[in-house]
Design a protein around this motif. Structure first.
Motif, short mmCIF file in Angstrom:
data_model
loop_
_atom_site.label_atom_id
_atom_site.label_comp_id
_atom_site.label_asym_id
_atom_site.label_seq_id
_atom_site.Cartn_x
_atom_site.Cartn_y
_atom_site.Cartn_z
N ILE A 725 0.83 -1.20 0.00
CA ILE A 725 0.00 0.00 0.00
C ILE A 725 0.86 1.25 0.00
O ILE A 725 0.55 2.25 -0.66
CB ILE A 725 -0.97 -0.02 1.19
CG1 ILE A 725 -1.99 -1.17 1.01
CG2 ILE A 725 -1.71 1.30 1.33
CD1 ILE A 725 -2.86 -1.40 2.22
N ASN A 726 1.97 1.21 0.73
CA ASN A 726 2.90 2.34 0.69
C ASN A 726 3.43 2.56 -0.72
O ASN A 726 3.53 3.69 -1.20
CB ASN A 726 4.06 2.10 1.65
CG ASN A 726 3.70 2.43 3.09
OD1 ASN A 726 2.89 3.30 3.35
ND2 ASN A 726 4.31 1.73 4.03
N ALA A 727 3.79 1.45 -1.41
CA ALA A 727 4.31 1.56 -2.77
C ALA A 727 3.26 2.16 -3.71
O ALA A 727 3.58 2.87 -4.67
CB ALA A 727 4.74 0.19 -3.27
N ALA A 807 12.93 1.67 4.13
CA ALA A 807 13.00 0.35 3.50
C ALA A 807 11.65 -0.34 3.44
O ALA A 807 11.43 -1.22 2.61
CB ALA A 807 14.01 -0.52 4.25
N ASP A 808 10.73 0.05 4.33
CA ASP A 808 9.38 -0.51 4.30
C ASP A 808 8.47 0.22 3.32
O ASP A 808 7.29 -0.14 3.19
CB ASP A 808 8.76 -0.47 5.70
CG ASP A 808 9.50 -1.38 6.67
OD1 ASP A 808 10.00 -2.43 6.22
OD2 ASP A 808 9.56 -1.05 7.86
N GLY A 809 8.99 1.25 2.68
CA GLY A 809 8.18 2.01 1.74
C GLY A 809 7.34 3.10 2.37
O GLY A 809 6.55 3.75 1.69
N ASP A 810 7.51 3.33 3.66
CA ASP A 810 6.72 4.33 4.35
C ASP A 810 7.48 5.65 4.44
O ASP A 810 8.70 5.69 4.36
CB ASP A 810 6.37 3.84 5.76
CG ASP A 810 5.10 4.46 6.29
OD1 ASP A 810 4.55 5.35 5.62
OD2 ASP A 810 4.65 4.06 7.38
N ILE A 811 6.73 6.73 4.64
CA ILE A 811 7.36 8.04 4.81
C ILE A 811 7.92 8.14 6.23
O ILE A 811 7.22 7.84 7.20
CB ILE A 811 6.35 9.17 4.56
CG1 ILE A 811 5.84 9.11 3.11
CG2 ILE A 811 6.98 10.53 4.84
CD1 ILE A 811 4.74 10.11 2.82
N SER A 812 9.17 8.54 6.34
CA SER A 812 9.80 8.64 7.65
C SER A 812 10.68 9.88 7.68
O SER A 812 10.81 10.58 6.68
CB SER A 812 10.63 7.37 7.92
OG SER A 812 11.12 7.37 9.25
N GLN A 835 27.34 0.31 12.32
CA GLN A 835 26.92 -0.83 11.53
C GLN A 835 25.80 -0.39 10.60
O GLN A 835 24.80 0.16 11.03
CB GLN A 835 26.46 -1.99 12.43
CG GLN A 835 26.13 -3.25 11.66
CD GLN A 835 25.84 -4.42 12.61
OE1 GLN A 835 25.90 -4.27 13.82
NE2 GLN A 835 25.53 -5.57 12.04
N GLU A 836 25.95 -0.67 9.33
CA GLU A 836 24.98 -0.20 8.33
C GLU A 836 23.70 -1.02 8.40
O GLU A 836 23.73 -2.23 8.61
CB GLU A 836 25.60 -0.29 6.94
CG GLU A 836 24.73 0.30 5.84
CD GLU A 836 25.46 0.36 4.51
OE1 GLU A 836 24.79 0.20 3.48
OE2 GLU A 836 26.69 0.55 4.53
N ASP A 837 22.57 -0.34 8.20
CA ASP A 837 21.29 -1.03 8.11
C ASP A 837 20.66 -0.77 6.75
O ASP A 837 21.22 -0.05 5.92
CB ASP A 837 20.35 -0.59 9.24
CG ASP A 837 20.12 0.90 9.26
OD1 ASP A 837 19.85 1.48 8.18
OD2 ASP A 837 20.23 1.51 10.34
N LEU A 838 19.49 -1.35 6.52
CA LEU A 838 18.85 -1.27 5.20
C LEU A 838 18.51 0.15 4.79
O LEU A 838 18.44 0.47 3.60
CB LEU A 838 17.59 -2.14 5.18
CG LEU A 838 17.80 -3.64 5.28
CD1 LEU A 838 16.45 -4.35 5.36
CD2 LEU A 838 18.59 -4.15 4.08
#
Length: 898
Positions: A725-727, A807-812, A835-838
């Motif tokens: 739905i975010n996409a 990364a979840d496609g949501d606005i942040s 440490q790198e994250d997505l």
């Protein structure tokens, strides 16, 4: 809508307004907080924080002495075992007091027009204020200590009037309660002025040159024993129904024709009558403050409650005086429409109280379990709700056995819809469960939640005994293990040992006052300290929908380690280092342009969502035994984690439609979708049937519904649909413009938790606090760089953030770590990571875009960025910032390049 990631676990820690909860996504905090919160609260929190950080400047000497004594002086109080323990007030209690003092001493609020100055852009009008006197409302979650706030306000007013020559406050107090149950609770604390001496309310004699304890001369008058003995120094503790001051005041809509002992008949006006007319009393005094407990009742200026206070104020006005102040305390300051009281000046919501373990965590059955609780087709109430009642008893029994080991008694709490069904449930419990035989206390209440003499058929003596039994039910000496009631004393019945709530009635009030208070009866904790406690909640769909609405309002929290050794930490104040004569603040200042958002949500028809493109989750489809299929799975409402399961023999086969509907509602709540349920329901149904598991499944199969209780299935389903739905709805405008700028030297002082920090020479701030050890190391590196003019940590108080799609496609929102100034014409934004994250490539792509936008729109100052990972930094150790920029990775469209 979750709590801010930096929201503290301890209820004693000072809360920065920037991390307080509000009912919306973080992306809306700056633009919509004032529309979604009590309108005065956001601005008041900021101003009170600045005032607190400034040492309570401009407050009277009396106020400053009391505030320092209450909140900055260590207090050791004796325990029952003879040892001493440190006492602290909750920050919520402190903030309520500070706000009231700030409004009176510093702002000098006199009326509604003065209060309206704090509304900002909120649509607040004078017509929203019914009263013509000074009135403040304190909103605090049930169990957060409203009585302590009342005691502090009372003591402050008393000493303020006594010691400050120009004080407009009072040494006479009218403490009003909505019913006798609440009055009993307040009286326990106020009797003999106990709360003022057992809590550290009164400073020691000699503190700041005053004899506080010797000068605190008050007389407590309760109900009908009200008699004036002195012109000042009186506490009138009374039920609201004793305050009605004449026949010209219309009765409350909540009243019945027959007034029982607990309500009392409306007074006739003579002080010799058994019911006292306080309008007569105030003729003999020149000053009065009103304190209202459970003050949500004053939600309509047509009510006798409001009219009575108005009458008292008008009588004082005739003498050239006025009601000095009205302070209302309640967990639910709402009108019947659901709108919050505009006079609310302080707010400690339930979501924060649960997060900080001030109250119990509600635990409820999951969707599949709830669907197996069937309302039987029967005219008999207990047959209709047998599944719910039985599950409640099973849950209560397990809790009873565990708490009994600790010398505590667990209480079962059942609510019905009328007195006939109340008796039916009580008879059912005693007749079908041997351990409840002779242990069920029945309390009939009226529609307004107060004990009814008419419906119970009891005389005054019996009702007095019943009231005592209800109040003493926590005691091991009490034979009662369960209470069954209509509405169950919707306020005031504040026992601590309720471990199981069974709600068997519809909750339809738009304001949600009733269900929130009903749930509140089970939220008070049994044990002191920060240990997590739980209350299991079972009930009708309407009741459960309300309980789940708490989750939609932000109670989505993970558990934190607590207990011994995790006491309160001393806060650090971070501020502009103006007092440092070695610093050129203007030269160290950094200016950051503020851009309009690039990303937004465009709501489209959910029919455009193609389930066939969502991919197959391939969650393993497990085989469960018949016993496992009957399991009722309970989950912590704050985390979603399974806390325990219960085998219920009476559980039937769940209806898959209820389960699919639950998931559809969950997705809609999380994404704040207001329509499209029917379409989304069909999409989720098809996804579960054909794609969620590693095989196609039959929805009617009980084994399928049991699989839907598993975390992997639940998480995959919800996250897949939210991402899709975010996409479908999140869009990039493709451009942005400069709308403002941030100057670091305008950053207000703020309080941070006690942690490691660096005292900088090249920063406008007095301290550089790192969220990690690497951030402190990097700050030290910047201090030693000859090519760095100044730098700063990007604190939340700076308000520099970028909108991006995570990364979840949501606005942040993304908050870069550091700002580095190389010259008046060149500034770098730096992101550091251990440490790198997505989300890191997405954040860097957004930061790159931001720099390009800024440099295109204003060429005067060049803005650049660099990403610094700890491993490379430790390996290469650059000698200057320019070498760091040359050698370190910059993210361009998510691809690393050197």
């Amino acid at each position: 809508m979750a709590l801010h990631q930096n929201f503290p676990d301890s209820p004693y820690v000072i809360l920065d307004p920037e991390i307080r909860w509000f009912p919306a996504d973080e992306a809306l905090r700056e633009t919509s907080a004032d529309k979604l919160m009590p309108p005065l609260v956001p601005e008041l929190r900021k101003q009170v924080k600045a005032w607190r950080d400034d040492g309570y400047a401009k407050a009277t000497e009396t106020s400053r002495s009391l505030l320092n004594w209450w909140f900055k002086t260590p207090h050791l109080l004796p325990k029952s075992d003879g040892t001493m323990a440190e006492f602290q007030y909750y920050f919520a209690q402190r903030e309520a007091l500070e706000t009231i003092v700030y409004l009176v001493d510093v702002v000098r609020v006199k009326d509604k027009y003065d209060l309206m100055r704090f509304a900002g852009n909120a649509p607040v009008t004078p017509s929203m204020f019914d009263e013509t006197w000074r009135r403040f409302v304190v909103k605090m979650a049930t169990g957060a200590g409203k009585t302590k706030v009342m005691s502090l306000v009372l003591a402050w007013s008393y000493f303020h009037k006594l010691y400050e020559p120009e004080s407009t406050l009072s040494r006479n107090f009218l403490v009003i309660t909505p019913n006798i149950i609440v009055l009993d609770r307040i009286y326990k604390d106020f009797q003999g002025l106990r709360i003022f001496f057992e809590d550290p309310v009164l400073p020691d004699n000699g503190v700041d040159g005053q004899n506080w304890r010797d000068d605190f001369q008050l007389t407590l008058h309760v109900q009908d024993e009200v008699r004036i003995t002195h012109p000042a120094g009186n506490i009138f503790l009374t039920n609201i129904h004793r305050v009605y001051s004449g026949e010209d005041i219309p009765p409350s809509p909540d009243d019945e024709d027959t007034m029982d002992y607990f309500l009392g008949k409306r007074p006739t006006g003579a002080t010799t009558d058994s019911k006292v007319d306080l309008g007569m009393i105030v003729r003999d005094i020149d000053e009065l403050m009103v304190l209202n407990d459970e003050a949500h009742h004053i939600h309509d200026n047509r009510l006798a409650w409001f009219k009575s206070i108005e009458d008292i104020h008008n009588r004082l006005r005739q003498k050239g005086d006025a009601l000095s102040l009205q302070v209302d305390v309640t967990a639910t300051p709402k009108h019947n429409s659901g709108a919050i009281f505009v006079q609310t000046v302080s707010d400690y919501p339930l979501v924060e109280a649960i997060s900080q373990n001030v109250v119990k965590h509600p635990v409820l059955p999951d969707a599949a379990s709830r669907a197996r609780l069937v309302e039987k087709q029967s005219a008999k109430y207990t047959e209709k709700y047998a599944d719910y009642i039985n599950l409640g008893v099973v849950e209560w029994r397990k809790a009873y056995a565990e708490h009994e080991k600790l010398g505590k008694k667990a209480i079962l709490f059942v609510m019905t819809d009328d007195t006939k069904n109340c008796d039916d449930v009580a008879e059912f419990l005693e007749g079908n469960y041997p351990d409840l035989k002779g242990a069920v206390l029945v309390i009939h209440t009226k529609n307004n939640g107060e004990i009814s003499e008419a419906t119970s058929g009891k005389n005054k003596e019996e009702l007095e005994k019943l009231r005592q039994q209800a109040n003493d039910i926590d005691s091991l000496d009490s034979p009662w293990k369960a209470i069954v009631s209509v509405l169950m004393l919707k306020e005031g019945w504040d026992v601590r040992n309720v471990t199981t709530i069974v709600g068997l009635r519809a909750y339809a009030a738009q304001s949600n006052i009733l269900p929130e208070q009903t749930l509140g009866r089970g939220l008070r904790k049994m044990y002191p300290g920060s240990v997590e406690e739980y209350v299991s909640v079972v009930g009708t769909d309407a009741f459960m929908e309300f309980v789940e609405s708490i989750q939609a309002e932000g109670v989505v929290l993970e558990r934190k380690p607590m207990g011994e050794g995790t006491g309160p930490k001393t806060p650090l104040v971070v501020e502009i280092d103006n007092a440092n004569e070695k610093k050129d603040i203007e030269a160290l200042d950094i200016e950051i342009p503020v851009m309009t958002p690039r990303v937004y949500r465009e709501y489209k028809n959910l029919a455009d969502l193609d389930v066939g493109t969502l991919g197959t989750g391939k969650v393993t489809y497990q085989s469960f035994s018949e016993e496992e299929q009957r399991e009722i799975v309970f989950k912590d409402i704050t985390t979603g984690a399974v806390t325990h399961t219960t085998i219920l023999d009476t559980a039937g086969i769940a209806d898959y439609r209820s389960v699919i509907g639950y998931f559809a509602q969950t997705v809609m709540k999380d994404l704040r979708l207001v329509s499209g349920y029917d379409v989304l329901y069909g999409k989720i149904k098809a996804f579960v049937q054909d794609q969620l598991f590693d095989r196609k499944v039959e929805l009617e199969d009980p084994n399928t519904l049991r699989n839907l209780s598993e975390l992997a299935a639940t998480k995959t389903l919800v996250e897949t649909f939210k991402k899709a739905i975010n996409a479908l709805t999140v869009r990039n405008k493709g451009d942005a413009e400069i709308r403002d700028s941030i100057k670091l030297r305008q950053t207000r002082p703020f309080v941070a938790k006690d942690q490691g920090y660096l005292v900088p020479k090249k920063s406008i701030f007095n301290k550089i606090i790192g969220d990690s050890h690497f951030e402190l190391l990097f700050a030290g590196f910047l201090e030693g760089c000859d090519d760095v003019v100044s730098y700063a940590k990007n604190y939340l108080a700076v308000h520099f953030k970028l909108d991006y799609v995570n990364a979840d496609g949501d606005i942040s929102n993304y908050y870069p770590d550091f700002m580095v100034k190389l010259s008046a014409k060149e500034i770098f934004i730096v992101e550091t990571k251990g440490q790198e994250d997505l989300d890191v490539p997405l954040k860097m792509a957004r930061l790159r875009q931001w720099c390009e936008d800024i440099n295109r729109l204003q060429p005067e100052v060049k803005y650049g960025f660099v990403y610094v990972d700890q491993e490379s930094f430790d390996r290469y150790r650059p000698a200057s910032f320019s070498k760091l920029v040359e050698g370190f990775t910059e993210y361009r469209q998510g691809v690393a390049a050197h």
